[in-house]
Scaffold this motif. Sequence first.
Motif, short mmCIF file in Angstrom:
data_model
loop_
_atom_site.label_atom_id
_atom_site.label_comp_id
_atom_site.label_asym_id
_atom_site.label_seq_id
_atom_site.Cartn_x
_atom_site.Cartn_y
_atom_site.Cartn_z
N LEU A 166 9.44 -0.07 -1.81
CA LEU A 166 9.70 -1.17 -0.88
C LEU A 166 11.17 -1.20 -0.47
CD1 LEU A 166 8.39 -3.58 0.57
CD2 LEU A 166 8.99 -4.99 -1.41
N ILE A 167 12.07 -0.94 -1.43
CA ILE A 167 13.50 -0.89 -1.12
C ILE A 167 13.78 0.24 -0.13
CG2 ILE A 167 15.78 -0.37 -2.08
CD1 ILE A 167 14.86 -1.84 -4.64
N TYR A 168 13.18 1.40 -0.38
CA TYR A 168 13.37 2.53 0.54
C TYR A 168 12.83 2.22 1.93
CZ TYR A 168 15.34 6.10 -2.51
OH TYR A 168 16.19 6.82 -3.29
N GLY A 228 7.22 4.91 7.69
CA GLY A 228 5.84 4.55 7.35
C GLY A 228 5.39 5.07 6.00
N LYS A 229 5.95 6.22 5.58
CA LYS A 229 5.54 6.81 4.30
C LYS A 229 5.83 5.86 3.14
CE LYS A 229 6.01 11.70 5.55
NZ LYS A 229 6.71 12.97 5.27
N GLN A 230 7.03 5.25 3.17
CA GLN A 230 7.38 4.31 2.10
C GLN A 230 6.46 3.09 2.08
OE1 GLN A 230 9.97 5.68 3.99
NE2 GLN A 230 10.66 7.06 2.37
N LEU A 246 1.95 0.09 -0.36
CA LEU A 246 0.62 -0.53 -0.27
C LEU A 246 -0.39 0.15 -1.20
CD1 LEU A 246 0.40 -1.06 3.61
CD2 LEU A 246 0.83 -2.79 1.85
N ALA A 247 -0.27 1.48 -1.33
CA ALA A 247 -1.18 2.21 -2.22
C ALA A 247 -0.95 1.80 -3.67
CB ALA A 247 -0.96 3.72 -2.05
N CYS A 248 0.32 1.67 -4.07
CA CYS A 248 0.64 1.25 -5.44
C CYS A 248 0.18 -0.18 -5.71
CB CYS A 248 2.14 1.37 -5.70
SG CYS A 248 2.75 3.06 -5.77
#
Length: 705
Positions: free
Chosen positions: A507-509, A516-518, A523-525
């Motif tokens: 989330l910080i990244y 979008g990857k971050q 969301l996956a975690c």
Amino acid sequence: MLRAHKGEIPFFYWLMPFTAGIVCGIYYGVDQLLTFITATGIVSVTGFTILNLLYNRYNIHRYAWMGGLILNVFLLCAGWLLSYWHNDRNQDNYFAKHKAGYLVVQVSSEPKQKGIYTRFTAEVRQVIANQKHQATFGKILVTLTADSNAHLVNYGDVLVIPGSCKPIDPPFNPAEFNYKQYLAHQNIYYQSFLNRQQCRLVNYDAGNSILAFSLQLRQRLVNSIKQYLHTPEAAAIASTLLLGYKADLSPEVLQAYSQTGTIHILSVSGAHVAVIFLIISFLLKPFRHHRYGKMLNALLLLCILWGYTILTGLSPAAVRAAVMLSMVIISNAGTRPVHPLNVMAVSAMAMLLYNPFLITDVGFQLSYLAVFGLIAVQPIIAELWEPKHKWTNKLWQLCSFSLAAQLVTFPLSVYYFHQFPVYFLISNLLIILPAEAIVIVGITFLTSTFIPALAPFTKVAAYILEWLIIGLNKVLSYIEHWPYASLGRIWFNSWEHLLLYAIIFSLIYFVIYKKGKQLITTLACILILCTSLSWKAIRKQSTGHIIFFNVKKNTAILFRHNDKAVLLTDLLPNEKNYQYSVQPCLDSLGIESLQLCKLQHNLKNTFFSKHLNYIQFENKTVILFNPSIQNTVLPHKIGVDYLFYTRNPHSNLTFIRNNYNFKHFIVDAGVSAKRTQLLKHEADSLHINIIGLRRNKSYIVASNH
């Protein structure tokens, strides 16, 4: 700070594989892997050397990733091997590998006395067998029983004790604190219980002279605090906060500070040493204009900083803070600017090289994570809002520091302490100035105690210090009693704990780079974490257990039905045995409704029924076989699933079999060792499987609804 180039913070990136190797070495450091890890480390060093020699000739810069990969492999292997060889049990001359009639030990920690027990850590110097002395090494935990008014041993004393020692017991009950693992991370695997007659003093004051001096000086200052501060609670907090002396701190005070998220101020840590650092820097400001002012200023700062660290008895938290600040002072004294994240990583790596087991220390983990949060995360949070009003901006800056430290440490705090302080931001803002004032006034007071002529000033400083501490306690006690001041009984397993960190850092990244990857990773975690927590909640609502606890001299049986339970016990909730062995299990199981039932009382509800010694729980039956029915002859046999032999009845197994038809025979941990052994011999002759709880894990039975 996370935007820093890799070239600015190389040690930060090197620290990651190094610490990963240490963790692998601690938990997976088996002999079978030693040769493979050593060979891999040698190959990686050789490969890295060849790569650098041929870098220009073969244009290896086109494959820049190779050097980084090989270096990371080497650091991983180095950390693994370092932790493996730091484990005393892996050395040939470890004392437990030799037969010994007696051990020659040297007291290596400050003895702590509580009641009739004095406990300390000792280094084994020699083993004595058949009048032959052999030099060995290793640590042992010694508990000495003696009169509570007698201080039998001091740091540095050399003693001769019996060679018989026992391994540290593992946790016997679910969710119980793993004291064996805690001591193993300090290289302590054995303990010895002695009385005064079994311990012979052969030398004294043979330890490290600096540590001995610091401990004596700290004890003198603790006595001064007790002399001038009239409130015992205030004196205990002052001793803890200023000197790291926690022996007099009450559980009630610890709970108040813990539930308000301010427990960190009760440790001589970075915050305290930083205040002293700032005060000294201000006082030494005139020296900066001198020709060699920068170097002289750094030298004086280092001397005073380490002087205060010695004053605290070289407590681990103070040493950590002193090492980190020493790196900052040294880097500031140079002409080339150094990134603070790199300084932090250098200090961490230096401490891990000295003792790789520090990675398992909760204080080490929390302090370095908090520093990382202040360096790397705080600027990101501060940029989220830029108030135009001067004082609002300053308040927001203070809030951002507290939020950053809490954000990166709360998963670890929840994992270890199973609670989250809701009003941490308010409590931390309210204690900033009082805590700094306590440190400044406290150091002034302690310094004045060395000058008899300043006795009137010392009394005034002591009065102000006591008033500040009492006021701080009242504020925190008030916050502690606010509604929902603390969320308790939060139990995450290790994977859920790691998922929390994955969510936070991804989330910080995302906030920094807006990619979008971050966001997808975050969301996956979150989805995986929610799935895990939901599955645990579903299981909690559809399971039942009977747990026969091992609580030594007491008895405790838990009958759990979903999130409701009945605890059959002779313990009270405020007793130490209950808090240590039973309460963690109740919290980890998420028991929402608990009924306590005394052993002699009857109770009936929707899932549990107890009448005298007979218990019906769902589809299971239990008989409590205790002295009240030890001579009772029944007209016909009673069939039960579990017969629980408790409270030391004198009936033998033959008599019991003539009156009860049982499937499982369980012997309580409180039954004497002699009686347990007799029952086991009798059970072997009758081909009965006996389950003894003495020095064994609690017995858990799954119940079908």
